[in-house]
Write an enzyme that holds these catalytic residues in place. Structure first.
Site, PDB file in Angstrom:
ATOM      1  N   ILE A  60       7.488  -4.216  -4.596  1.00 20.08           N
ATOM      2  CA  ILE A  60       6.849  -5.498  -4.292  1.00 20.08           C
ATOM      3  C   ILE A  60       5.818  -5.808  -5.381  1.00 20.08           C
ATOM      4  CG2 ILE A  60       5.516  -6.793  -2.550  1.00 20.08           C
ATOM      5  CD1 ILE A  60       8.335  -5.877  -1.584  1.00 20.08           C
ATOM      6  N   ASN A  98      -5.979  -1.106   3.505  1.00 22.93           N
ATOM      7  CA  ASN A  98      -5.432  -0.269   2.440  1.00 22.93           C
ATOM      8  C   ASN A  98      -5.880  -0.845   1.098  1.00 22.93           C
ATOM      9  OD1 ASN A  98      -3.063   0.236   0.385  1.00 22.93           O
ATOM     10  ND2 ASN A  98      -2.751   1.776   1.965  1.00 22.93           N
ATOM     11  N   CYS A 138      -1.396   5.026  -7.470  1.00 18.35           N
ATOM     12  CA  CYS A 138      -1.444   3.973  -8.492  1.00 18.35           C
ATOM     13  C   CYS A 138      -1.813   4.602  -9.823  1.00 18.35           C
ATOM     14  CB  CYS A 138      -2.465   2.888  -8.182  1.00 18.35           C
ATOM     15  SG  CYS A 138      -3.216   2.941  -6.596  1.00 18.35           S
ATOM     16  N   LYS A 191      -4.618   8.288   1.282  1.00 15.26           N
ATOM     17  CA  LYS A 191      -3.164   8.324   1.446  1.00 15.26           C
ATOM     18  C   LYS A 191      -2.537   9.042   0.258  1.00 15.26           C
ATOM     19  CE  LYS A 191       0.782   5.414   2.545  1.00 15.26           C
ATOM     20  NZ  LYS A 191       1.185   4.051   2.912  1.00 15.26           N
TER      21      LYS A 191
HETATM   22  C1  LIG Z   1       8.006  -2.967   1.486  1.00 16.05           C
HETATM   23  C2  LIG Z   1       6.982  -1.879   1.489  1.00 16.05           C
HETATM   24  C3  LIG Z   1       5.693  -2.136   1.025  1.00 16.05           C
HETATM   25  C4  LIG Z   1       4.727  -1.126   0.994  1.00 16.05           C
HETATM   26  N1  LIG Z   1       3.461  -1.406   0.559  1.00 16.05           N
HETATM   27  C5  LIG Z   1       2.505  -0.432   0.564  1.00 16.05           C
HETATM   28  C6  LIG Z   1       1.153  -0.712   0.148  1.00 16.05           C
HETATM   29  O1  LIG Z   1       0.808  -1.855  -0.181  1.00 16.05           O
HETATM   30  N2  LIG Z   1       0.256   0.323   0.153  1.00 16.05           N
HETATM   31  C7  LIG Z   1       0.602   1.586   0.552  1.00 16.05           C
HETATM   32  O2  LIG Z   1      -0.247   2.478   0.550  1.00 16.05           O
HETATM   33  N3  LIG Z   1       1.854   1.862   0.968  1.00 16.05           N
HETATM   34  C8  LIG Z   1       2.804   0.888   0.976  1.00 16.05           C
HETATM   35  N4  LIG Z   1       4.092   1.192   1.409  1.00 16.05           N
HETATM   36  C9  LIG Z   1       4.418   2.560   1.823  1.00 16.05           C
HETATM   37  C10 LIG Z   1       4.431   2.714   3.339  1.00 16.05           C
HETATM   38  O3  LIG Z   1       3.153   2.430   3.890  1.00 16.05           O
HETATM   39  C11 LIG Z   1       4.854   4.141   3.723  1.00 16.05           C
HETATM   40  O4  LIG Z   1       3.980   5.066   3.148  1.00 16.05           O
HETATM   41  C12 LIG Z   1       6.271   4.495   3.296  1.00 16.05           C
HETATM   42  O5  LIG Z   1       7.112   3.373   3.416  1.00 16.05           O
HETATM   43  C13 LIG Z   1       6.873   5.662   4.074  1.00 16.05           C
HETATM   44  O6  LIG Z   1       6.955   5.406   5.443  1.00 16.05           O
HETATM   45  P1  LIG Z   1       8.280   4.816   6.185  1.00 16.05           P
HETATM   46  O7  LIG Z   1       9.422   5.671   5.776  1.00 16.05           O
HETATM   47  O8  LIG Z   1       7.963   4.842   7.635  1.00 16.05           O
HETATM   48  O9  LIG Z   1       8.420   3.415   5.665  1.00 16.05           O
HETATM   49  C14 LIG Z   1       5.062   0.183   1.432  1.00 16.05           C
HETATM   50  C15 LIG Z   1       6.364   0.432   1.901  1.00 16.05           C
HETATM   51  C16 LIG Z   1       7.316  -0.566   1.947  1.00 16.05           C
HETATM   52  C17 LIG Z   1       8.692  -0.246   2.455  1.00 16.05           C
END
Ligand SMILES: Cc1cc2nc3c(=O)[nH]c(=O)nc-3n(C[C@H](O)[C@H](O)[C@H](O)COP(=O)(O)O)c2cc1C
Ligand SMILES: Cc1cc2nc3c(=O)[nH]c(=O)nc-3n(C[C@H](O)[C@H](O)[C@H](O)COP(=O)(O)OP(=O)(O)OC[C@H]3O[C@@H](n4cnc5c(N)ncnc54)[C@H](O)[C@@H]3O)c2cc1C
Ligand code: FES
Lengths: 323, 263
Positions: free
Chosen positions: A76, A104, A135, A170
């Site tokens: 994204i 976050n 990051c 995180k």
């Molecule tokens: C579309 C999308 C956007 C995400 N944006 C962020 C973000 O802005 N900051 C962050 O720390 N993690 C972000 N993540 C990571 C999720 O918070 C999470 O750590 C990761 O998807 C693993 O969990 P899940 O398998 O339940 O999705 C994003 C994940 C997805 C799929």
């Protein structure tokens, strides 16, 4: 009804008390408002906002997402209004909400993390900060903060000094020694850790002979990453004393129970929300029902049950005292 | 805006159309269908409980609605994993559906003549739109393009009052060539133009319109297609770049004014 409440910042007088351990993960729940017409957002244990950066970002070019076996890749590019625009728009709404809102934050400079934490500290409507250390660090030539224990600790310390709000760090699964990073951020003042963020992956369109995502690589999430996430939660929970929040591929009650048994005090759900948003509600009820059926009075009864290292450390001081 | 629901829906009937596609009639909770508007879509979970493949829902435009019977219809062309699965489901089967989602095609009160330009399964939302238009006494010309005669909607799919013209790439029916080659004759006549189809079609449409339009009128509304995850504006995976900045195609769209899109 088992007692599923949990404090995710026991070392912090400001506390981060959740009515239940189910948290909507960053980037997968917008700012909470997107889902307010569909589910009872107030019933969640908490939710985490999309990643906020020092300045407005319009994100990566398209395509930004693609489905993979049991998962998805996303790039994204942290599209968000920037900390100033964010503060005007969302916390005033959240102030009237019962559910704890966690913000976050992402940055490429340590000072920017601290700047954002300072602004959030003074803002009503915010229950805690989640620091995204997956990051690139500009000062280290773009090497990811979260892959290095010292750099992760430096960010944590800066945020800790800037706010008394509960701070969750995180962790990035790109770290070679995830337990070492966890110990370092704990020592630097983190109230809790959450893990895991996405794993860097790729998919190629063989017809066009190019990566599918415009960004080439993307973060892998969903059920495909659960075994990796679970292993890392297990390793981290075995060494830290602060609460561990587990996430990565949780799609149902039994996945959540696995994370609790690995040592997580709470869970986050990300990708599952996209296809099955109302499952957030059934997950809350389902965890409760599972505990009842298995004969546990409270959630804390199963935390770390399958984690030999965690259990040994819990009983070790008692043994020492007895000896 | 009408409330979005995640609901269980039964396939009440299924018909074949356009060689290999299906028209699927679905049930909805009481009252929901009345709020559905042309151009909106629903997201269908194309898997059984316990399976994670395919993981994400698939968006399908509303093809028709029947508020009196709490039913709506989708046009599904088997293409990949999700649509193949959906196409195999039989009447009586239950689906998990999220919707209605997105914005809609609007008919301005003063419009008397509407031109619709459809490519392939992009025909779906324009069928519903033409039904609404005809019900309001508005004249509709519906242009449809496809590879061959078998991939066209039958004229019977549209209200009798609609003027229906077709183009096929192989010349097996109607004009031989692209549907956008039929558009020029109607630009002066039309008060508004609506289009849904593949992106190359939009590019030719834009060219024709630029050549033949003197002012900003008639306005051109297009329904864009993007890979989607949440359908609710949360993931930011489906955005399009517009003159007003990044917009989600699931909430701010899928319908955009063509002049606003930067592509
Ligand atoms: C579309 C999308 C956007 C995400 N944006 C962020 C973000 O802005 N900051 C962050 O720390 N993690 C972000 N993540 C990571 C999720 O918070 C999470 O750590 C990761 O998807 C693993 O969990 P899940 O398998 O339940 O999705 C994003 C994940 C997805 C799929
Ligand atoms: C707003 C909206 C409305 C839609 N309405 C309809 C509709 O009314 N009827 C309908 O049949 N479909 C419609 N679609 C498309 C539909 O959502 C699915 O993309 C389509 O059914 C293919 O999904 P699949 O799971 O079968 O294919 P997948 O398994 O996802 O894809 C198979 C392969 O095809 C590629 N692919 C997938 N979709 C497309 C595409 N559209 N064009 C080119 N390549 C593609 C994939 O990248 C992959 O390589 C709509 C899409 C959107 C965004
Ligand atoms: S599909 Fe998630 S924002 Fe549009």
């Amino acid at each position: 009804m088992a007692d599923c409440s949990v404090d995710l910042a026991p070392r912090n007088p400001r506390e981060l008390r959740l009515a239940n351990p189910v948290i909507a993960a960053s980037g997968c729940f917008g700012y909470g408002l997107e889902y307010a017409g569909l589910i009872d957002v107030q019933r969640l244990g908490a939710f985490v906002s999309k990643g906020i950066t020092p300045e407005h970002r319009s994100g990566n070019p398209m395509p930004r997402i693609t489905e993979t076996a049991g998962g998805m890749l996303n790039a994204i590019g942290l599209q968000n209004p920037g900390i100033k625009g964010f503060l005007k728009k969302y916390p005033p709404v959240w102030e009237g909400w019962r559910v704890p809102a966690i913000v976050n934050i992402s940055a490429e400079r340590v000072a920017d993390f601290a700047m954002m934490a300072r602004l959030l500290d003074e803002t009503p409507g915010i229950a805690g900060i989640e620091v995204n250390i997956s990051c690139p660090n500009v000062a280290a030539g773009g090497y990811c903060f979260g892959w290095d224990a010292a750099m992760s600790a430096e960010v944590t310390r800066a945020v800790r000094q800037a706010t008394t709000l509960p701070v969750i760090v995180k962790l990035s699964p790109g770290a070679i020694d995830i337990a070492g990073v966890a110990l370092a951020v704990e020592a630097a003042g983190a109230d809790a850790v959450s893990l895991i963020n996405t794993l860097v992956g790729m998919a190629i369109d063989i017809r066009r002979r190019r990566p599918i995502l415009a960004n080439e690589t993307g973060g892998l999430s969903g059920p495909a990453i659960k075994p990796v996430a679970l292993r890392m939660v297990y390793q981290v929970a075995a060494v830290v004393d602060i609460p561990v929040i587990g996430l990565g591929g949780i799609m149902g009650v039994e996945d959540a129970i696995e994370f609790f048994m690995a040592g997580a005090s709470a869970i986050q759900v990300g990708t599952m929300i996209f296809p099955q948003p109302t499952r957030l509600m059934t997950l809350i009820d389902g965890i409760d029902a599972w505990l009842d059926e298995a004969g546990f009075q409270d959630l804390s009864g199963i935390i770390g049950l399958a984690n030999a290292g965690m259990l040994a450390r819990r009983t070790a001081p008692a043994v020492a005292a007895a000896g | 805006m009408a409330a979005v629901r995640e609901f269980e829906s039964e396939i009440v009937a299924k018909r074949s159309v356009m060689d290999d596609a299906h028209l699927v009639d679905l049930s909805a909770p009481s009252g929901l269908v009345a709020a559905m508007r042309p151009g909106q879509f629903v997201e269908v979970l194309c898997r059984v409980d316990g399976s994670y493949d395919p993981l994400l829902r698939r968006p399908y435009s509303l093809y028709a609605t029947d508020p009196a019977n709490d039913r709506f219809t989708l046009l599904v062309r088997p293409y990949g994993r999700g649509s193949e699965w959906l196409g195999q489901q039989r009447p009586g089967a239950t689906l998990d559906i999220l919707g209605p989602l997105g914005n809609a095609f609007e008919i301005r009160p003063k419009s008397r003549h509407l031109l619709m330009v459809a490519g392939g399964v992009g025909a779906a939302p324009l069928v519903m739109l033409s039904q609404r238009a005809v019900a309001r006494g508005v004249a509709v010309t519906y242009l449809m393009g496809a590879m061959d005669a078998g991939s066209l909607l039958p004229a019977s799919a549209l209200p009798a009052a609609v003027e229906y013209l077709v183009a096929t790439e192989d010349g097996s029916q109607g004009h031989r060539g692209y549907v956008t080659e039929l558009v020029a004759d109607y630009i002066q006549w039309a008060d508004q133009i609506y289009s849904c189809g593949p992106e190359p079609m939009f590019r030719s449409l834009r060219q024709v319109v630029r050549q033949h339009r003197v002012t900003r009128e008639p306005r051109v509304w297009v329904s864009v297609e993007r890979t989607m995850a949440c359908g609710l504006g949360a993931c930011l995976g489906c955005v399009v770049e517009t003159r007003r900045g990044m917009r989600t195609s699931c909430v701010d769209g899928p319908v955009f004014e063509m002049d606003d899109l930067l592509w």
